[in-house]
Design a protein around this motif. Structure first.
Motif, PDB file in Angstrom:
ATOM      1  N   VAL A 168     -42.949   3.964  52.928  1.00 29.10           N
ATOM      2  CA  VAL A 168     -43.872   2.962  53.465  1.00 29.10           C
ATOM      3  C   VAL A 168     -44.285   3.347  54.882  1.00 29.10           C
ATOM      4  CG1 VAL A 168     -44.168   0.517  54.060  1.00 29.10           C
ATOM      5  CG2 VAL A 168     -42.853   1.172  52.024  1.00 29.10           C
ATOM      6  N   ASN A 169     -43.386   3.994  55.591  1.00 28.91           N
ATOM      7  CA  ASN A 169     -43.649   4.487  56.940  1.00 28.91           C
ATOM      8  C   ASN A 169     -43.400   6.002  56.895  1.00 28.91           C
ATOM      9  OD1 ASN A 169     -43.986   4.845  59.672  1.00 28.91           O
ATOM     10  ND2 ASN A 169     -42.281   3.540  60.293  1.00 28.91           N
ATOM     11  N   PRO A 170     -44.372   6.776  56.348  1.00 26.72           N
ATOM     12  CA  PRO A 170     -44.105   8.174  56.008  1.00 26.72           C
ATOM     13  C   PRO A 170     -43.937   9.097  57.217  1.00 26.72           C
ATOM     14  CG  PRO A 170     -46.432   7.692  55.758  1.00 26.72           C
ATOM     15  CD  PRO A 170     -45.754   6.373  56.048  1.00 26.72           C
ATOM     16  N   SER A 171     -43.148  10.138  56.998  1.00 24.69           N
ATOM     17  CA  SER A 171     -43.011  11.220  57.969  1.00 24.69           C
ATOM     18  C   SER A 171     -43.810  12.410  57.455  1.00 24.69           C
ATOM     19  CB  SER A 171     -41.533  11.600  58.122  1.00 24.69           C
ATOM     20  OG  SER A 171     -41.132  12.490  57.089  1.00 24.69           O
ATOM     21  N   PRO A 172     -43.982  13.466  58.250  1.00 17.34           N
ATOM     22  CA  PRO A 172     -44.694  14.652  57.757  1.00 17.34           C
ATOM     23  C   PRO A 172     -44.066  15.237  56.502  1.00 17.34           C
ATOM     24  CG  PRO A 172     -44.316  14.804  60.124  1.00 17.34           C
ATOM     25  CD  PRO A 172     -43.578  13.604  59.655  1.00 17.34           C
ATOM     26  N   LEU A 173     -42.765  15.021  56.316  1.00 17.61           N
ATOM     27  CA  LEU A 173     -42.058  15.562  55.160  1.00 17.61           C
ATOM     28  C   LEU A 173     -42.287  14.730  53.894  1.00 17.61           C
ATOM     29  CD1 LEU A 173     -38.978  16.456  57.274  1.00 17.61           C
ATOM     30  CD2 LEU A 173     -40.167  18.126  55.839  1.00 17.61           C
ATOM     31  N   ALA A 174     -43.087  13.662  54.025  1.00 19.66           N
ATOM     32  CA  ALA A 174     -43.471  12.877  52.851  1.00 19.66           C
ATOM     33  C   ALA A 174     -44.694  13.462  52.166  1.00 19.66           C
ATOM     34  CB  ALA A 174     -43.755  11.430  53.247  1.00 19.66           C
ATOM     35  N   ALA A 175     -45.308  14.468  52.772  1.00 18.30           N
ATOM     36  CA  ALA A 175     -46.545  15.040  52.246  1.00 18.30           C
ATOM     37  C   ALA A 175     -46.399  15.502  50.800  1.00 18.30           C
ATOM     38  CB  ALA A 175     -47.000  16.200  53.139  1.00 18.30           C
ATOM     39  N   TYR A 176     -45.230  16.064  50.448  1.00 20.19           N
ATOM     40  CA  TYR A 176     -44.983  16.533  49.094  1.00 20.19           C
ATOM     41  C   TYR A 176     -43.923  15.692  48.377  1.00 20.19           C
ATOM     42  CZ  TYR A 176     -47.663  20.918  49.387  1.00 20.19           C
ATOM     43  OH  TYR A 176     -48.662  21.861  49.469  1.00 20.19           O
ATOM     44  N   ASN A 177     -43.752  14.468  48.811  1.00 19.86           N
ATOM     45  CA  ASN A 177     -42.760  13.584  48.207  1.00 19.86           C
ATOM     46  C   ASN A 177     -43.344  12.948  46.940  1.00 19.86           C
ATOM     47  OD1 ASN A 177     -40.708  11.716  47.688  1.00 19.86           O
ATOM     48  ND2 ASN A 177     -41.515  10.234  49.156  1.00 19.86           N
TER      49      ASN A 177
END
Length: 278
Positions: free
Chosen positions: A147-156
Motif C-alpha cells: 500500500v506504501n510501496p518501496s522501489p523494491l515493489a516494482a517487481y512484486n
C-alpha cells in the motif's frame, strides 16, 4: 557462436535461459536496491520533503517485496525461454534483427516508440483486467500488499501477473521488426520507470498533472495513489488511457499539487532559515 545462432537443443535453450535469468537479476536488484538505499536509508532525511506518503512501511513488507520480485524474474525468464524455443522451432515468427543497417537509425527509433505505445496499451487493459473482482484476489492482490510501496515493489508480482507483465513482448518481437539492442533498451527503460513509479517520492513541479502538455505524462504520485486507493490510475508511462477512459482518480491533479506544494513549502522554509541565519 552466439546464443541467437545456436542450433535448437538443450544446451542452446539452457544457455539462453541462464542469460535471461542472470540479466534480470543483475539489472533489477542492484538498481532497485540502490534507489532504496539512497532514498529510503542514506539520504532519507534530505529527501523527506519529496515524500508522497509521510510514513514508511514495516521492514517485513519490504522483505516480502524483495522475495516476491525473484518469482517475477523467474517468470520473465521463462516467458523469454518459451518464446525463444517456439521461434527456433518455427512455430512463431521472429522479427528481431541484429544489424542497425538492415532498417536504419530512423526506423530503430520508430520501433522504440511503437513498442512503448504497445506496452502502454497492453499494460492499461491487462491492469484493468487484474482489478476485476473475479481476478484481483487471486492475482493482483499480491502487488497491492504494498500500500506504501518501496522501489523494491516494482517487481512484486504474483507469478500469473508476472506472466501478463512479460508476455506483451512476444507478439511484438514476432511481428514487428525491432533491433535486439533497441529491444533490450526498452526492457531496461520499462524497469527503470517501474522503479521510479514505486519510489515513493515526487520530484516534478506543481501544476505538472494539470498542464495541457505535461498532464499526458504520468508521475510517481499517479501510481502511488493507485497503491493507496486501488481502483483507478491504471496507466503506465502516459496518462492517455486513464484520461480518455475516465479512470483517473477524480482528485489526482489536486492530490499531485498538494504533494508538490508540501515540497515547495519546505524549500521556502529552508530558504527563510538560511536568510535568517545570515
Amino acid at each position: 557462436m552466439s546464443i541467437n545462432a545456436c542450433d535448437f537443443g538443450w544446451e542452446c535453450v539452457r544457455n539462453f535461459g541462464l542469460f535471461q535469468l542472470s540479466m534480470n537479476f543483475i539489472r533489477y536488484y542492484p538498481l532497485a536496491g540502490l534507489a532504496f538505499f539512497i532514498f529510503w536509508v542514506w539520504k532519507k532525511g534530505y529527501f523527506d520533503k519529496f515524500r508522497i506518503q509521510k510514513s514508511f512501511p514495516k521492514w517485513e513488507k519490504v522483505v516480502f517485496e524483495i522475495k516476491q520480485s525473484a518469482v517475477t524474474m523467474v517468470m520473465f525468464s521463462l516467458v523469454a525461454v518459451i518464446s525463444f524455443s517456439l521461434q527456433k522451432l518455427g512455430y512463431i515468427p521472429k522479427a528481431l534483427y541484429f544489424k542497425i543497417s538492415d532498417y536504419g537509425w530512423a526506423y530503430a527509433i520508430l520501433s522504440f516508440v511503437l513498442i512503448t505505445i504497445w506496452h502502454e496499451t497492453w499494460f492499461y487493459w491487462a491492469h484493468r483486467l487484474m482489478h476485476h473482482k473475479k481476478v484481483y484476489t487471486f492475482v493482483h492482490a499480491i502487488h497491492h500488499k504494498s500500500v506504501n510501496p518501496s522501489p523494491l515493489a516494482a517487481y512484486n508480482f504474483h507469478w500469473a501477473e508476472a506472466f501478463l507483465e512479460a508476455v506483451y513482448v512476444v507478439p511484438f518481437i514476432s511481428l514487428v521488426p525491432i533491433h535486439f539492442g533497441v529491444f533490450l533498451f526498452h526492457t531496461f527503460y520499462a524497469m527503470v520507470m517501474n522503479i521510479w513509479w514505486h519510489l515513493g517520492y515526487e520530484f516534478l513541479p506543481k501544476g505538472w498533472a494539470s498542464h495541457p502538455i505535461t498532464k499526458w505524462i504520468n508521475t510517481s504520485t499517479h501510481h502511488n495513489q493507485h497503491h493507496q486507493k486501488f481502483h483507478g490510475n491504471y496507466s503506465l508511462y502516459f496518462n492517455f488511457w486513464d484520461r480518455i477512459m475516465g479512470t483517473n482518480f477524480p482528485n489526482y491533479e489536486t492530490y499531485f499539487d498538494e504533494v508538490a506544494e508540501r515540497k515547495e513549502e519546505k524549500f521556502e522554509a529552508k530558504a527563510s532559515q538560511i536568510g535568517f541565519a545570515k
